[in-house]
Design a protein around this motif. Structure first.
Motif, mmCIF file in Angstrom:
data_model
loop_
_atom_site.group_PDB
_atom_site.id
_atom_site.type_symbol
_atom_site.label_atom_id
_atom_site.label_comp_id
_atom_site.label_asym_id
_atom_site.label_seq_id
_atom_site.Cartn_x
_atom_site.Cartn_y
_atom_site.Cartn_z
ATOM 1 N N TYR A 155 8.480 29.966 4.856
ATOM 2 C CA TYR A 155 9.944 30.011 4.855
ATOM 3 C C TYR A 155 10.421 30.599 3.543
ATOM 4 O O TYR A 155 9.855 30.335 2.473
ATOM 5 N N GLY A 156 11.484 31.389 3.654
ATOM 6 C CA GLY A 156 12.042 31.952 2.438
ATOM 7 C C GLY A 156 13.385 32.590 2.684
ATOM 8 O O GLY A 156 13.722 32.994 3.799
ATOM 9 N N THR A 157 14.184 32.663 1.625
ATOM 10 C CA THR A 157 15.487 33.332 1.653
ATOM 11 C C THR A 157 15.570 34.258 0.435
ATOM 12 O O THR A 157 14.693 34.262 -0.446
ATOM 13 N N GLU A 158 16.615 35.006 0.385
ATOM 14 C CA GLU A 158 16.800 35.905 -0.748
ATOM 15 C C GLU A 158 17.137 35.142 -2.026
ATOM 16 O O GLU A 158 16.944 35.649 -3.126
ATOM 17 N N ASN A 159 17.634 33.914 -1.873
ATOM 18 C CA ASN A 159 17.990 33.093 -3.029
ATOM 19 C C ASN A 159 16.862 32.087 -3.282
ATOM 20 O O ASN A 159 16.625 31.197 -2.468
ATOM 21 N N PRO A 160 16.138 32.189 -4.389
ATOM 22 C CA PRO A 160 15.032 31.254 -4.653
ATOM 23 C C PRO A 160 15.493 29.803 -4.756
ATOM 24 O O PRO A 160 14.773 28.891 -4.351
ATOM 25 N N ALA A 161 16.693 29.576 -5.303
ATOM 26 C CA ALA A 161 17.181 28.200 -5.440
ATOM 27 C C ALA A 161 17.385 27.559 -4.073
ATOM 28 O O ALA A 161 17.019 26.397 -3.844
ATOM 29 N N THR A 162 17.993 28.301 -3.138
ATOM 30 C CA THR A 162 18.197 27.777 -1.782
ATOM 31 C C THR A 162 16.870 27.506 -1.095
ATOM 32 O O THR A 162 16.702 26.486 -0.417
ATOM 33 N N THR A 163 15.899 28.392 -1.278
ATOM 34 C CA THR A 163 14.580 28.183 -0.677
ATOM 35 C C THR A 163 13.939 26.915 -1.204
ATOM 36 O O THR A 163 13.374 26.123 -0.438
ATOM 37 N N GLY A 164 14.036 26.695 -2.510
ATOM 38 C CA GLY A 164 13.454 25.489 -3.090
ATOM 39 C C GLY A 164 14.116 24.217 -2.583
ATOM 40 O O GLY A 164 13.443 23.217 -2.293
ATOM 41 N N LYS A 165 15.459 24.243 -2.457
ATOM 42 C CA LYS A 165 16.160 23.051 -1.967
ATOM 43 C C LYS A 165 15.793 22.741 -0.513
ATOM 44 O O LYS A 165 15.581 21.581 -0.145
#
Length: 250
Positions: A155-165
Motif C-alpha cells: 500500500y502506498g500514496t503520494e504522501n508518505p505521511a498519509t501512508t504511514g498513518k
C-alpha cells in the motif's frame, strides 16, 4: 381388544421413532461444524476485486463455492430484458355489470402495537433489554469471527505521511482483531495490492442457544409477544359516555 391395543402400540412406537430420528438429525445439524474459506485478491490499484468463497457443512455432504466471475455472470443473466410494446387495449364494454359493494366491512381485531409496549417500559427494564441485546450481538460476532486471517500486500500514496498513518491504523486494528498482517509500504508511488485469506468454522448451536435464551427472558418475551388488550364492558361504557348524542366527542 388386544388387536386394537397392539395396533396403537405399534403406531406409538413408529411415531416415537420418527420423532427421535428428527431430534437426532436436528442435534447433528446444530453440533456439526460449518467451515468456510474466503479469499479476496486485488492484484493492482486499477484491477477489480476478486472473490473466492467456499463453504462446507455436514461432514462435506453440503458444499458450496462462489467466485467473482460466477457472481458477475449471474448478475448479467439476472438483468431484465427490454420490455416489448404491449398491444393496444381493447375498449371496455359499458354493459358490464358492476359488482355490488359490500355494505358492511368485517372489523379486524386490533393487533398489539410494539411501539406502545416500548413507550410503557421503565428505565430499568429498557436498560436490561439493551444489555441483553448487546450481549447477544457480542456472542454472535465472536462466533462468526474467523479463526485465522492473513493479510498480505502493498500500500502506498503520494504522501508518505498519509501512508504511514494508514499503515499504523491497519496494524493497530489487526493486532486488536488477531489478524496476521504483512503489508509493505510504498512511500513514493500509489499502490494497492491485497491478498486476504480467512479460515473459520462455527456450530449452529453457538447461535441457536444464545438466541433461545435471549427470547425466553421475560422482558424480551413481553416485547416480542405483547398481550392483546381486550375491551371490557367498563371501557366500552366509558367510550360511550365520552360521545354526545350527535356522535361528536365532548
Amino acid at each position: 381388544m388386544s388387536i386394537i391395543l397392539t395396533t396403537l402400540a405399534v403406531i406409538g412406537i413408529v411415531i416415537a421413532a420418527i420423532i427421535g430420528l428428527l431430534l437426532v438429525l436436528f442435534a447433528i445439524a446444530l453440533l456439526c461444524k460449518f467451515t468456510y474459506k474466503v479469499k479476496i485478491v486485488k492484484a493492482s490499484k486499477d484491477a477489480q476485486w476478486e472473490y473466492d468463497i467456499r463453504i462446507r457443512w455436514l461432514f462435506g455432504l453440503i458444499k458450496r463455492a462462489a467466485k467473482s466471475s460466477d457472481i458477475a455472470v449471474e448478475a448479467a443473466l439476472s438483468r431484465p430484458l427490454p420490455e416489448q410494446p404491449k398491444p393496444a387495449a381493447k375498449p371496455e364494454k359499458s354493459n358490464k355489470r358492476k359488482k355490488p359493494e359490500k355494505s358492511k366491512k368485517l372489523e379486524k381485531p386490533e393487533k398489539p402495537n410494539r411501539l406502545d409496549t416500548l413507550k410503557t417500559l421503565d428505565f430499568n427494564t429498557a436498560f436490561r433489554i439493551t444489555g441483553y441485546t448487546f450481549s447477544l450481538a457480542k456472542k454472535i460476532f465472536t462466533t462468526f469471527v474467523p479463526k485465522r486471517a492473513v493479510v498480505r500486500g502493498r500500500y502506498g500514496t503520494e504522501n508518505p505521511a498519509t501512508t504511514g498513518k494508514v499503515l499504523a491504523a491497519v496494524y493497530a486494528a489487526s493486532a486488536a482483531l488477531s489478524i496476521e498482517t504483512h503489508i509493505e509500504g510504498d512511500f513514493e508511488n500509489e499502490a494497492l495490492e491485497l491478498d486476504i485469506r480467512m479460515l473459520g468454522y462455527f456450530r449452529l448451536w453457538a447461535v441457536f442457544w444464545p438466541v433461545v435464551r435471549y427470547i425466553i427472558r421475560p422482558e424480551i418475551w413481553r416485547l416480542i409477544f405483547p398481550k392483546k388488550v381486550k375491551k371490557t364492558k367498563e371501557t366500552k361504557m366509558k367510550n360511550k359516555m365520552e360521545v354526545d348524542e350527535n356522535g361528536n366527542g365532548i
